[in-house]
Scaffold this motif. Structure first.
Motif, PDB file in Angstrom:
ATOM      1  N   TYR A  81       5.398  10.497  -1.216  1.00 51.36           N
ATOM      2  CA  TYR A  81       4.982   9.104  -1.082  1.00 51.36           C
ATOM      3  C   TYR A  81       4.004   8.806  -2.217  1.00 51.36           C
ATOM      4  CZ  TYR A  81       7.416   8.708   3.295  1.00 51.36           C
ATOM      5  OH  TYR A  81       8.413   8.655   4.224  1.00 51.36           O
ATOM      6  N   VAL A  82       3.400   7.625  -2.147  1.00 54.43           N
ATOM      7  CA  VAL A  82       2.515   7.201  -3.238  1.00 54.43           C
ATOM      8  C   VAL A  82       1.412   8.236  -3.546  1.00 54.43           C
ATOM      9  CG1 VAL A  82       0.778   5.468  -3.842  1.00 54.43           C
ATOM     10  CG2 VAL A  82       3.039   4.754  -3.097  1.00 54.43           C
ATOM     11  N   PRO A  83       0.738   8.816  -2.537  1.00 51.06           N
ATOM     12  CA  PRO A  83      -0.337   9.770  -2.889  1.00 51.06           C
ATOM     13  C   PRO A  83       0.181  10.950  -3.717  1.00 51.06           C
ATOM     14  CG  PRO A  83      -0.467   9.182  -0.559  1.00 51.06           C
ATOM     15  CD  PRO A  83       0.794   8.583  -1.075  1.00 51.06           C
ATOM     16  N   LEU A  86       1.071   9.828  -7.239  1.00 51.96           N
ATOM     17  CA  LEU A  86      -0.117   9.590  -8.076  1.00 51.96           C
ATOM     18  C   LEU A  86      -0.701  10.903  -8.600  1.00 51.96           C
ATOM     19  CD1 LEU A  86      -2.158   6.887  -6.131  1.00 51.96           C
ATOM     20  CD2 LEU A  86      -1.392   6.740  -8.498  1.00 51.96           C
ATOM     21  N   ILE A  87      -0.797  11.880  -7.708  1.00 51.93           N
ATOM     22  CA  ILE A  87      -1.394  13.162  -8.100  1.00 51.93           C
ATOM     23  C   ILE A  87      -0.517  13.841  -9.157  1.00 51.93           C
ATOM     24  CG2 ILE A  87      -2.137  15.444  -7.247  1.00 51.93           C
ATOM     25  CD1 ILE A  87      -3.878  13.257  -6.097  1.00 51.93           C
ATOM     26  N   ALA A 202       5.689  -7.093  -4.217  1.00 51.57           N
ATOM     27  CA  ALA A 202       6.014  -7.223  -2.786  1.00 51.57           C
ATOM     28  C   ALA A 202       6.989  -8.357  -2.450  1.00 51.57           C
ATOM     29  CB  ALA A 202       4.727  -7.366  -1.984  1.00 51.57           C
ATOM     30  N   THR A 205      12.669 -10.170  -4.891  1.00 44.13           N
ATOM     31  CA  THR A 205      13.985  -9.707  -4.434  1.00 44.13           C
ATOM     32  C   THR A 205      14.961  -9.751  -5.611  1.00 44.13           C
ATOM     33  OG1 THR A 205      14.625 -11.960  -3.859  1.00 44.13           O
ATOM     34  CG2 THR A 205      13.641 -10.635  -2.104  1.00 44.13           C
TER      35      THR A 205
ATOM     36  N   LEU B 194      -7.034   2.788  -4.913  1.00 50.40           N
ATOM     37  CA  LEU B 194      -6.009   3.753  -4.521  1.00 50.40           C
ATOM     38  C   LEU B 194      -6.092   5.063  -5.305  1.00 50.40           C
ATOM     39  CD1 LEU B 194      -3.243   3.662  -2.728  1.00 50.40           C
ATOM     40  CD2 LEU B 194      -2.153   3.465  -4.949  1.00 50.40           C
ATOM     41  N   GLU B 195      -6.108   4.949  -6.629  1.00 48.50           N
ATOM     42  CA  GLU B 195      -6.074   6.167  -7.440  1.00 48.50           C
ATOM     43  C   GLU B 195      -7.329   7.014  -7.236  1.00 48.50           C
ATOM     44  OE1 GLU B 195      -5.118   3.084  -9.488  1.00 48.50           O
ATOM     45  OE2 GLU B 195      -3.935   3.953 -11.112  1.00 48.50           O
ATOM     46  N   TYR B 198      -7.374   8.825  -3.815  1.00 49.41           N
ATOM     47  CA  TYR B 198      -6.495   9.994  -3.686  1.00 49.41           C
ATOM     48  C   TYR B 198      -6.897  11.125  -4.625  1.00 49.41           C
ATOM     49  CZ  TYR B 198      -3.595   7.594  -0.365  1.00 49.41           C
ATOM     50  OH  TYR B 198      -3.152   6.961   0.758  1.00 49.41           O
ATOM     51  N   SER B 242       3.572   2.065   3.575  1.00 51.27           N
ATOM     52  CA  SER B 242       3.914   3.261   2.803  1.00 51.27           C
ATOM     53  C   SER B 242       3.783   3.009   1.309  1.00 51.27           C
ATOM     54  CB  SER B 242       5.325   3.764   3.162  1.00 51.27           C
ATOM     55  OG  SER B 242       6.264   2.741   2.982  1.00 51.27           O
ATOM     56  N   THR B 243       3.417   1.792   0.912  1.00 46.28           N
ATOM     57  CA  THR B 243       3.084   1.571  -0.493  1.00 46.28           C
ATOM     58  C   THR B 243       1.647   2.022  -0.783  1.00 46.28           C
ATOM     59  OG1 THR B 243       2.427  -0.677   0.041  1.00 46.28           O
ATOM     60  CG2 THR B 243       4.652  -0.388  -0.801  1.00 46.28           C
ATOM     61  N   LEU B 244       0.910   2.362   0.255  1.00 43.29           N
ATOM     62  CA  LEU B 244      -0.467   2.836   0.086  1.00 43.29           C
ATOM     63  C   LEU B 244      -0.692   4.227   0.659  1.00 43.29           C
ATOM     64  CD1 LEU B 244      -2.371  -0.404   1.233  1.00 43.29           C
ATOM     65  CD2 LEU B 244      -2.008   0.341  -1.112  1.00 43.29           C
ATOM     66  N   LEU B 245       0.095   4.594   1.648  1.00 43.34           N
ATOM     67  CA  LEU B 245      -0.146   5.827   2.400  1.00 43.34           C
ATOM     68  C   LEU B 245       1.119   6.645   2.518  1.00 43.34           C
ATOM     69  CD1 LEU B 245      -1.832   4.197   5.509  1.00 43.34           C
ATOM     70  CD2 LEU B 245      -3.020   5.713   3.956  1.00 43.34           C
ATOM     71  N   SER B 246       0.941   7.936   2.790  1.00 43.56           N
ATOM     72  CA  SER B 246       2.083   8.753   3.204  1.00 43.56           C
ATOM     73  C   SER B 246       1.971   8.943   4.714  1.00 43.56           C
ATOM     74  CB  SER B 246       2.030  10.109   2.506  1.00 43.56           C
ATOM     75  OG  SER B 246       0.897  10.827   2.948  1.00 43.56           O
ATOM     76  N   PRO B 247       3.063   9.290   5.375  1.00 41.19           N
ATOM     77  CA  PRO B 247       2.980   9.545   6.821  1.00 41.19           C
ATOM     78  C   PRO B 247       1.965  10.647   7.136  1.00 41.19           C
ATOM     79  CG  PRO B 247       5.269   9.379   6.135  1.00 41.19           C
ATOM     80  CD  PRO B 247       4.446   9.368   4.883  1.00 41.19           C
ATOM     81  N   LYS B 279       5.057  -1.896   4.697  1.00 38.30           N
ATOM     82  CA  LYS B 279       6.299  -1.154   4.973  1.00 38.30           C
ATOM     83  C   LYS B 279       5.964  -0.051   5.986  1.00 38.30           C
ATOM     84  CE  LYS B 279       8.000  -2.172   0.330  1.00 38.30           C
ATOM     85  NZ  LYS B 279       8.706  -3.413   0.598  1.00 38.30           N
ATOM     86  N   ALA B 282       8.306   4.409   7.633  1.00 34.19           N
ATOM     87  CA  ALA B 282       7.952   5.821   7.449  1.00 34.19           C
ATOM     88  C   ALA B 282       6.997   6.321   8.537  1.00 34.19           C
ATOM     89  CB  ALA B 282       7.305   6.013   6.077  1.00 34.19           C
ATOM     90  N   HIS B 301      11.674  -7.315   5.215  1.00 35.45           N
ATOM     91  CA  HIS B 301      11.932  -7.350   3.781  1.00 35.45           C
ATOM     92  C   HIS B 301      11.650  -8.759   3.244  1.00 35.45           C
ATOM     93  CE1 HIS B 301      13.957  -6.254   0.074  1.00 35.45           C
ATOM     94  NE2 HIS B 301      14.585  -7.407   0.141  1.00 35.45           N
ATOM     95  N   PRO B 302      11.121  -8.971   2.051  1.00 31.64           N
ATOM     96  CA  PRO B 302      10.817  -7.945   1.059  1.00 31.64           C
ATOM     97  C   PRO B 302       9.386  -7.384   1.135  1.00 31.64           C
ATOM     98  CG  PRO B 302      10.626 -10.092   0.044  1.00 31.64           C
ATOM     99  CD  PRO B 302      11.063 -10.331   1.467  1.00 31.64           C
ATOM    100  N   THR B 303       8.472  -8.067   1.840  1.00 29.32           N
ATOM    101  CA  THR B 303       7.096  -7.554   1.816  1.00 29.32           C
ATOM    102  C   THR B 303       6.917  -6.328   2.700  1.00 29.32           C
ATOM    103  OG1 THR B 303       6.588  -9.271   3.413  1.00 29.32           O
ATOM    104  CG2 THR B 303       5.941  -9.695   1.160  1.00 29.32           C
ATOM    105  N   ASN B 305       9.307  -3.615   5.739  1.00 27.56           N
ATOM    106  CA  ASN B 305      10.672  -3.094   5.913  1.00 27.56           C
ATOM    107  C   ASN B 305      11.049  -2.926   7.382  1.00 27.56           C
ATOM    108  OD1 ASN B 305       9.171  -0.871   6.566  1.00 27.56           O
ATOM    109  ND2 ASN B 305       9.974   0.468   4.986  1.00 27.56           N
TER     110      ASN B 305
END
Lengths: 235, 523
Positions: A81-83, A86-87, A202, A205, B194-195, B198, B242-247, B279, B282, B301-303, B305
């Motif tokens: 996923y994103v994390p 990124l790493i 976001a 489409t 975000l960066e 993490y 899930s655009t910011l986090l993983s499960p 989203k 996940a 969708h689209p913002t 899911n």
């Protein structure tokens, strides 16, 4: 994480025997270091490879680009996923920084040149940054214009940098019309046909992409790379 | 049912007379609204934020579920930094404007951190981080020192504020209170980005986890104070995606805290929703077992899911609000909006615990007519009781109101007036037919195909009376073909089946006895 040599296209170098084996192990470590996001290992192994005289182009393609391609695959499969992305991208950038002088010396061409920015009125940058990193990981030279980029700034940057691709991001329904405004501005400046345009964000489409006359749409960072490679992918 | 009763019943998964429509309205939503909406909001906003938003929602005309009515007094100082709470000496916060930038400073004996937030007019003057407060390990140490000096006590109550809001709303709806997201999400979204978050979590997990733990202790006290308040409904603005986090990250750093907040609030008989506008697929397995009552502002969708009906199936027992994404709100062709929303309403019917609303804040540029159209749809197609779906006539509402210039079809071909009233969305009609027929004929099994002129083919699968509609072509035991108008007339009893056959208005084929079960839908 398994490592499929054939999948990552390990190239034959002029080295042979034990030395070649050692270099392949080094490239493998770089590859694995990026996939695992271990920036220190990547820095150490890229330095080793450079000092051992391995061609920067081979380190780039078989190590960095191949690893980021694997990261993209893992992302699409829902394993990363994103994390994690990124790493991994950070580790790749550490390696790339070390390689850059050597790449410049040997006149290695990037996959293509991309200018990327978030459109006017919009300060969101997470998606843009991710796409930029993944494009770098695919061997593109990425020029990040930042956020809140007005159409005229995109136009002047196209004039200045002569990119192959213009990548635009927007997170808001209120700012996405500025993608169309930018395309119109490029058209008016006579530059539209000189670049491919990809968009994402976001509220974007495929339908919107077609409506405003962009060339491609990336649902996420990994897809954006695929779209870019389909447009401009120098071997 | 009054709107208040309806919303509270829906939030508890109880039966309602119709689905509520409770879009999230913020100042951003109102920026391009007609003057009377903006003026009403501005005049009332002199008394405070919720007063302004309540006035705007009243002008817009949807059901009222007012957000962000606080029950505690917030810490004063730098808006983002003091969002964490009160800092004790020697930590000092301050803020000032530098041109168009908001600069916030956190001073400690170890050093000073500075973050900046920018604004754009299009952004609705909502601050967005431009330079993050913490970008490296040295900053992390300073920040850790500061959070160690956060005051560990419940924030001062301001229950009267909430009581006043509930009084002002009366039976027209409810007020909800809120608190900020879990510490990790807060760092990602406001002060660290975000960066940085993490990278620092990856490189210095123990130090970052100690910070998260301290921030959680402070947040827990806020939740305990809210539990004592008169607010019945509490919403935490988590912005999960899930655009910011993983499960994995969500499971480890967010879910346990949300469950803890849920336990505190449930012990005080509160309804606890978590705003998750991104989203979510996940995280489905964690969300299904999470202890909060539901998810606010579900985004398709689209913002996002997750459609409302998918979420309802995947997360049984959870209260769900939202379901309409930003691009639908700004769609200029209101006929398309109508078809989409009416189909959604029929699809989720009669799932309890669903409140139709916006996926995140209703966007700037939404025509007022769109809100009114959706309000009309929930009152007709969205009714569960005596005034059932038959009172919904596609196109009728749009034909009855003057459409704004914006709402005309881009190509100028949108049906309007009588033409719009005559148009029939067969997907909606067949969905309703399937719903009415479902369970009525337990002895019947078979497949009926509907071939609609100018539309796609639909198949109704009946398995021992259980009905399921699909948009698909293929084999069927019986079929009927005709134009939408004639098919609708047949289903509503205005056209006799024999007459339709004789005049060739509708063609029938296959097992005619099976087609006969459709009459049960009209009973």
């Amino acid at each position: 994480m398994t490592l499929a040599k054939d999948a990552r296209g390990m190239r034959k170098s002029k080295l042979s025997g034990t030395r070649r084996y050692e270099m392949e192990k080094t490239i493998e470590s770089i590859y694995q270091g990026i996939v695992d996001g271990d920036q220190h290992l990547v820095a150490q192994k890229v330095t080793e490879a450079i000092n051992a005289g391995l061609a920067p182009e081979i380190i780039l393609k078989d190590g960095l680009v191949a690893a980021m391609s694997e990261v993209g695959r893992l992302f699409e499969n829902g394993e990363y996923y994103v994390p994690e992305m990124l790493i991994a991208a950070r580790a790749m950038q550490v390696g790339l920084k070390l390689l850059k002088p050597g790449l410049a010396d040997t006149c290695v061409k990037a996959t293509g040149r991309v200018i990327i920015g978030t459109v006017a009125g919009d300060l969101h940058d997470i998606g843009k940054n991710l796409v930029g990193m993944m494009l770098e990981g695919a061997g593109y030279e990425v020029i990040d214009l930042g956020t809140d980029i007005k159409p005229e700034a995109f136009v002047s940057s196209v004039g200045e940098y002569r990119p192959d691709i213009v990548a635009m991001s927007a997170l808001l329904t209120t700012t996405m019309p500025n993608m169309e405004a930018t395309i119109n501005a490029l058209e008016a400046a006579g530059l539209r046909k000189k670049v491919k345009i990809i968009i994402g964000g976001a509220p974007i489409t495929e339908e919107y992409c077609k409506k405003i006359g962009a060339d491609g749409f990336g649902y996420d960072a990994s897809q954006a790379v695929k779209v870019a490679l389909a447009m401009i992918g120098r071997p | 049912m009054s709107t208040r009763e309806r919303i509270l019943a829906a939030l508890q998964g109880k039966p309602v007379d119709r689905i509520p429509f409770i879009p999230l309205i913020d100042t951003y939503s109102v920026l391009d609204m007609p003057a009377h909406v903006q003026q009403a909001m501005q005049a009332a906003a002199n008394d405070g934020y919720w007063q302004g938003m309540l006035a705007a929602i009243r002008e817009i005309g949807c059901d009222i579920m007012l957000r962000h009515v606080y029950v505690t007094k917030s810490a004063s100082g730098a808006p983002h930094l003091n969002g964490f709470g009160w800092f004790e000496s020697p930590v000092v916060t301050s803020s000032h404007m530098d041109g168009s930038l908001l600069v916030e400073t956190l001073e400690t004996p170890l050093g000073t951190l500075t973050g900046t937030w920018g604004f754009t007019e299009m952004h609705g003057w909502i601050p967005h981080p431009v330079k993050h407060l913490v970008t490296n390990h040295e900053d992390l140490k300073i920040f850790a020192y500061a959070v160690d000096h956060l005051r560990l006590e419940k924030p001062a109550p301001d229950f009267e504020n909430f009581v006043n809001a509930e009084k002002a709303i009366g039976e027209a709806g409810i007020a909800t209170t809120s608190f900020l997201n879990t510490p990790l999400m807060d760092l990602i979204e406001t002060c660290w980005g975000l960066e940085n978050t993490y990278f620092l979590l990856h490189d210095h997990p123990d130090e970052v986890e100690a910070i998260l733990d301290r921030l959680h202790q402070v947040q827990r006290l806020v939740v305990e104070r809210i539990a004592e308040s008169p607010a019945k409904v509490v919403i935490e603005y988590e912005n999960t995606s899930s655009t910011l986090l993983s499960p994995k990250i969500f499971h480890r750093y967010c879910l346990p805290l949300l469950n803890e907040y849920a336990d505190i609030l449930h012990s005080a008989d509160k309804i606890f929703l978590v705003h998750m506008c991104g989203k979510l697929q996940a995280f489905a397995s964690d969300l299904a077992t999470a202890r909060f009552n539901g998810i606010a502002d579900i985004s398709p969708h689209p913002t996002g899911n997750f459609t409302l009906d998918e979420a309802a199936t995947t997360l049984p027992g959870k209260v769900l609000t939202g379901g309409i994404d930003a691009t639908t709100f700004i769609e200029p062709d209101l006929r398309r909006v109508e078809a989409k929303i009416a189909a959604l309403i029929l699809k989720i019917k009669p799932y309890p615990g669903v409140l139709l609303g916006s996926a995140d804040t209703a966007p700037r540029g939404t025509p007022l007519e769109t809100f009114r159209l959706i309000q009309h749809l929930v009152s007709t197609a969205g009714s569960y009781g005596v005034r059932d779906t038959l009172s919904y006539h596609p196109g009728e509402f749009l034909a009855s109101i003057p459409l704004p210039e914006k709402a005309s079809h881009p190509a100028g071909t949108a049906p309007a007036g009588k033409e719009a009233a005559d148009s029939v969305d067969m997907h909606l009609v067949l969905l309703e037919l399937a719903r009415r027929l479902d369970g009525k004929c337990p002895e019947v099994t078979g497949t009926i195909k509907f071939m609609v002129t100018g539309d796609q083919a639909y198949r109704l699968f009946i398995e021992q009376g259980k009905c399921r509609l699909e948009i698909s072509d293929g084999a069927a035991d019986a079929s009927m073909a005709g134009n939408p108008k004639n098919l609708l007339a047949l289903f509503t009893g205005k056209l006799n089946a024999m007459a339709a056959f004789m005049t060739r208005k509708i063609k029938f084929d296959g097992d005619l006895k099976l087609l006969g079960v459709l009459t049960a839908a009209a009973e």
